[in-house]
Design a protein around this motif. Structure first.
Motif, PDB file in Angstrom:
ATOM      1  N   ALA A  30       0.779  -1.179  -0.209  1.00 44.89           N
ATOM      2  CA  ALA A  30      -0.100   0.084  -0.038  1.00 44.89           C
ATOM      3  C   ALA A  30       0.982   1.219   0.044  1.00 44.89           C
ATOM      4  N   GLY A  31       0.356   2.238  -0.885  1.00 48.12           N
ATOM      5  CA  GLY A  31       1.266   3.363  -0.966  1.00 48.12           C
ATOM      6  C   GLY A  31       2.431   3.504  -2.071  1.00 48.12           C
ATOM      7  N   GLU A  32       2.739   2.293  -2.429  1.00 47.87           N
ATOM      8  CA  GLU A  32       4.025   2.026  -3.220  1.00 47.87           C
ATOM      9  C   GLU A  32       3.167   2.457  -4.703  1.00 47.87           C
ATOM     10  N   ASP A  33       4.098   2.324  -5.794  1.00 42.66           N
ATOM     11  CA  ASP A  33       3.754   2.538  -7.252  1.00 42.66           C
ATOM     12  C   ASP A  33       3.107   1.211  -7.728  1.00 42.66           C
ATOM     13  N   GLY A  34       2.044   1.049  -6.804  1.00 39.54           N
ATOM     14  CA  GLY A  34       1.054  -0.062  -7.456  1.00 39.54           C
ATOM     15  C   GLY A  34      -0.302   0.139  -7.862  1.00 39.54           C
ATOM     16  N   PRO A  35      -1.403  -0.737  -7.776  1.00 38.10           N
ATOM     17  CA  PRO A  35      -2.610  -0.483  -8.150  1.00 38.10           C
ATOM     18  C   PRO A  35      -3.141   0.512  -6.870  1.00 38.10           C
ATOM     19  N   ALA A  36      -4.215   1.345  -6.997  1.00 36.52           N
ATOM     20  CA  ALA A  36      -4.937   2.105  -5.824  1.00 36.52           C
ATOM     21  C   ALA A  36      -5.567   1.028  -5.123  1.00 36.52           C
ATOM     22  N   ARG A  37      -6.018   1.434  -4.020  1.00 34.21           N
ATOM     23  CA  ARG A  37      -6.715   0.484  -3.069  1.00 34.21           C
ATOM     24  C   ARG A  37      -7.795   0.803  -2.460  1.00 34.21           C
ATOM     25  N   LEU A  38      -9.052   0.072  -2.074  1.00 35.41           N
ATOM     26  CA  LEU A  38     -10.127   0.703  -1.562  1.00 35.41           C
ATOM     27  C   LEU A  38     -10.427  -0.428  -0.743  1.00 35.41           C
ATOM     28  N   GLU A  39     -10.996  -0.098   0.587  1.00 32.47           N
ATOM     29  CA  GLU A  39     -11.558  -1.104   1.434  1.00 32.47           C
ATOM     30  C   GLU A  39     -12.884  -1.109   1.326  1.00 32.47           C
ATOM     31  N   VAL A  40     -13.322  -2.402   1.280  1.00 39.65           N
ATOM     32  CA  VAL A  40     -14.967  -2.675   1.148  1.00 39.65           C
ATOM     33  C   VAL A  40     -15.462  -3.332   2.318  1.00 39.65           C
ATOM     34  N   TRP A  41     -15.950  -2.587   3.292  1.00 40.89           N
ATOM     35  CA  TRP A  41     -16.417  -2.939   4.574  1.00 40.89           C
ATOM     36  C   TRP A  41     -17.701  -3.874   4.355  1.00 40.89           C
ATOM     37  N   ASN A  42     -17.728  -5.283   4.077  1.00 33.33           N
ATOM     38  CA  ASN A  42     -18.863  -5.954   3.791  1.00 33.33           C
ATOM     39  C   ASN A  42     -19.542  -6.384   5.197  1.00 33.33           C
ATOM     40  N   LYS A  43     -20.924  -6.929   4.931  1.00 34.79           N
ATOM     41  CA  LYS A  43     -21.773  -7.664   5.735  1.00 34.79           C
ATOM     42  C   LYS A  43     -22.050  -6.677   6.819  1.00 34.79           C
ATOM     43  N   VAL A  44     -22.443  -5.433   6.621  1.00 34.38           N
ATOM     44  CA  VAL A  44     -22.636  -4.181   7.715  1.00 34.38           C
ATOM     45  C   VAL A  44     -24.285  -4.377   8.083  1.00 34.38           C
ATOM     46  N   ASP A  45     -24.977  -5.469   7.168  1.00 38.12           N
ATOM     47  CA  ASP A  45     -26.311  -5.957   7.593  1.00 38.12           C
ATOM     48  C   ASP A  45     -26.430  -6.635   8.892  1.00 38.12           C
ATOM     49  N   LEU A  46     -25.277  -7.151   8.904  1.00 36.57           N
ATOM     50  CA  LEU A  46     -25.225  -7.876  10.299  1.00 36.57           C
ATOM     51  C   LEU A  46     -24.833  -7.100  11.612  1.00 36.57           C
ATOM     52  N   LEU A  47     -24.581  -5.995  11.402  1.00 31.67           N
ATOM     53  CA  LEU A  47     -24.160  -5.105  12.780  1.00 31.67           C
ATOM     54  C   LEU A  47     -25.487  -4.217  12.918  1.00 31.67           C
ATOM     55  N   GLU A  48     -25.549  -4.050  14.310  1.00 25.59           N
ATOM     56  CA  GLU A  48     -26.745  -3.488  14.843  1.00 25.59           C
ATOM     57  C   GLU A  48     -26.596  -2.251  15.843  1.00 25.59           C
ATOM     58  N   GLY A  49     -27.346  -1.346  16.019  1.00 27.13           N
ATOM     59  CA  GLY A  49     -27.347  -0.296  17.036  1.00 27.13           C
ATOM     60  C   GLY A  49     -26.197   0.322  16.987  1.00 27.13           C
ATOM     61  N   ALA A  50     -25.294   0.623  18.107  1.00 29.12           N
ATOM     62  CA  ALA A  50     -24.025   1.293  18.190  1.00 29.12           C
ATOM     63  C   ALA A  50     -22.903   0.942  17.456  1.00 29.12           C
ATOM     64  N   ASP A  51     -22.698  -0.526  17.321  1.00 32.32           N
ATOM     65  CA  ASP A  51     -21.994  -1.206  16.487  1.00 32.32           C
ATOM     66  C   ASP A  51     -21.745  -0.870  14.939  1.00 32.32           C
ATOM     67  N   ARG A  52     -23.210  -0.761  14.575  1.00 30.80           N
ATOM     68  CA  ARG A  52     -23.080  -0.266  13.232  1.00 30.80           C
ATOM     69  C   ARG A  52     -22.963   1.305  13.065  1.00 30.80           C
ATOM     70  N   GLU A  53     -23.403   1.987  13.937  1.00 28.96           N
ATOM     71  CA  GLU A  53     -23.138   3.305  14.360  1.00 28.96           C
ATOM     72  C   GLU A  53     -21.912   3.752  14.087  1.00 28.96           C
ATOM     73  N   ALA A  54     -20.955   2.928  14.779  1.00 30.36           N
ATOM     74  CA  ALA A  54     -19.372   3.273  14.927  1.00 30.36           C
ATOM     75  C   ALA A  54     -18.719   2.987  13.572  1.00 30.36           C
ATOM     76  N   VAL A  55     -19.184   1.938  12.939  1.00 25.97           N
ATOM     77  CA  VAL A  55     -18.530   1.375  11.663  1.00 25.97           C
ATOM     78  C   VAL A  55     -18.836   2.498  10.776  1.00 25.97           C
ATOM     79  N   GLU A  56     -20.021   2.864  10.523  1.00 29.60           N
ATOM     80  CA  GLU A  56     -20.335   3.824   9.424  1.00 29.60           C
ATOM     81  C   GLU A  56     -19.735   5.135   9.788  1.00 29.60           C
ATOM     82  N   ASN A  57     -19.583   5.568  10.818  1.00 33.74           N
ATOM     83  CA  ASN A  57     -18.980   6.904  11.418  1.00 33.74           C
ATOM     84  C   ASN A  57     -17.331   6.875  10.936  1.00 33.74           C
ATOM     85  N   GLU A  58     -16.972   5.561  11.284  1.00 39.55           N
ATOM     86  CA  GLU A  58     -15.539   5.486  10.825  1.00 39.55           C
ATOM     87  C   GLU A  58     -15.355   5.627   9.137  1.00 39.55           C
TER      88      GLU A  58
END
Length: 434
Positions: free
Chosen positions: A322-350
């Motif tokens: 990461a950060g070198e002369d290579g492909p750009a990179r994007l993290e895809v945080w999957n399975k957010v539908d399994l998170l609830e309440g404060a846990d999901r809010e914290a993940v979405e905010n981050e």
């Protein structure tokens, strides 16, 4: 592809056999995963090849024993538990030496398979293409070369499966070693040809007017489900470790581009056997040549951070940092539908605070439109405007520019055409190589 299962009169593993999973928890290891999570993963690996896990144990190992890995009392306890549960197989979630494997089998009176052998068996069962089967067989042979747990005369004839987990046989060790060496040399020659062919295909894609996006991630993170969601394909996607082995490519629609190519790859895992990293290097080189890497993470998993570190480790082994002369990179945080309440809010905010993260649910489709929009932005990032002069008859180059970049202006003067186009640095470099 067959592995060692259900062979007539065979002495290998069989589907439905009772298994005991044992985790050696080394005191000196700094492992971010919990013991329970590591046991869960080991059980998942065992179940992926049809074993029925009857029980699981973890033992603290202060000083690994060269002969058995575990202490004498621990081996006796394992043997007692295996007998109580009528287990026929002992799955040790660690890499065992040939001596340790043999001594554990003698001490427990059951067949022993270590983490490397288990993963190799899964890969042997899941490989669907000729290339995948060659890669798995090479890894198997490399692993077994120092073990020779059975006679290898079956290598002299063609057969669909391997049966690598057979019983002992030492009467033809020298002949077996020669057969293994010869077979490995033949496979390497065939894989070298595969590598050359893949390199040619990559060169063609670089000249073609479509960006390539590679999905990577820990096994069972949801890559294939996301792949199916974005491409409307029907790639095998189940709640199984290593559901995908052979790479698959399909075209998708990305904002700002006529189309793009999406590649699904084999899932990574902690302590991935070095034999497999080497064997699958040709396949994983597809990731290095991509325009964009989407790192799919199961954000609901308690060990998501540790899984990310494992993926980064494998990418680093391939020279993709990461950060070198290579492909750009994007993290895809999957399975957010399994998170609830404060846990999901914290993940979405981050995720909202970071430009390198998108949250999605591949299962429901939530967030995938935002993902595609961000992919389009990243593929155009760092773009500069170039003023070009083309022959009016050069429709192929003009089509390439329209597909890879954003044509801001084009006008014809006689037999020439003047074009102003915004291109990413990578595409400008590709254009110059046309």
């Amino acid at each position: 592809m067959s592995t060692g299962f259900d062979r007539a009169g065979g002495d290998g593993l069989r589907r439905g056999e009772a298994a005991l999973v044992v985790l050696p928890d080394r005191a000196q290891e700094s492992n971010a995963r919990t013991t329970e999570a590591r046991l869960d993963e080991a059980q998942g690996l065992a179940e992926a090849i049809g074993l029925d896990v009857a029980d699981r144990l973890a033992f603290r190992i202060r000083q690994p024993r060269p002969a058995t890995l575990f202490g004498k009392g621990q081996v006796e306890e394992i043997a007692e538990r295996a007998a109580e549960r009528e287990a026929k197989v002992l799955v040790v979630d660690a890499a065992l030496t040939p001596v340790q494997q043999k001594n554990l089998e003698d001490g427990t009176k059951v067949k022993v398979i270590d983490r490397t052998g288990l993963i190799l068996e899964i890969f042997g069962e899941r490989a669907a293409t000729a290339e995948g089967r060659l890669q798995v067989e090479l890894a198997h042979l490399d692993y077994q070369a120092g073990r020779l747990v059975r006679s290898w005369t079956h290598l002299e004839r063609q057969r669909g499966g391997f049966g690598f987990l057979g019983g002992p046989g030492e009467t033809q060790i020298e002949a077996d070693r020669r057969l293994i060496r010869d077979r490995m040399a033949k496979i390497r020659r065939e894989l070298d040809q595969v590598k050359r062919t893949r390199a040619l295909h990559r060169d063609r894609r670089k000249r073609a007017p479509w960006p390539v996006i590679a999905l990577v991630g820990y096994t069972n993170a949801g890559k294939s489900t996301l792949f199916n969601r974005l491409t409307r394909a029907k790639v095998f996607a189940e709640d199984l470790l290593f559901a995908t082995l052979d790479p698959t490519m399909r075209e998708i629609s990305v904002p700002g581009f006529d189309k793009a190519i999406l590649s699904d790859t084999v899932g990574f895992v902690s302590n991935l056997p070095t034999e497999l990293v080497a064997a699958f290097r040709a396949t994983l080189e597809e990731v290095a040549s991509a325009d964009l890497i989407l790192h799919v993470r199961d954000i609901h998993h308690p060990d998501s951070d540790a899984q990310k570190a494992d993926v980064e480790q494998v990418l680093g082994d391939l020279g993709i940092v990461a950060g070198e002369d290579g492909p750009a990179r994007l993290e895809v945080w999957n399975k957010v539908d399994l998170l609830e309440g404060a846990d999901r809010e914290a993940v979405e905010n981050e995720a909202d605070r970071r430009e390198d993260v998108i949250t999605v649910s591949a299962l429901s489709g939530e967030g995938t439109d935002r993902l595609l929009t961000r992919v389009g932005q990243l593929l155009r990032e760092g773009a500069a405007v170039h003023h070009l002069r083309l022959k009016s008859s050069d429709g192929q180059r003009l089509a390439w520019l329209h597909s890879r970049g954003e044509v801001l202006e084009s006008r014809s003067e006689g037999d020439e055409m003047f074009v102003a186009v915004r291109l990413s640095p990578e595409n400008w470099q590709r254009y110059q190589g046309l």
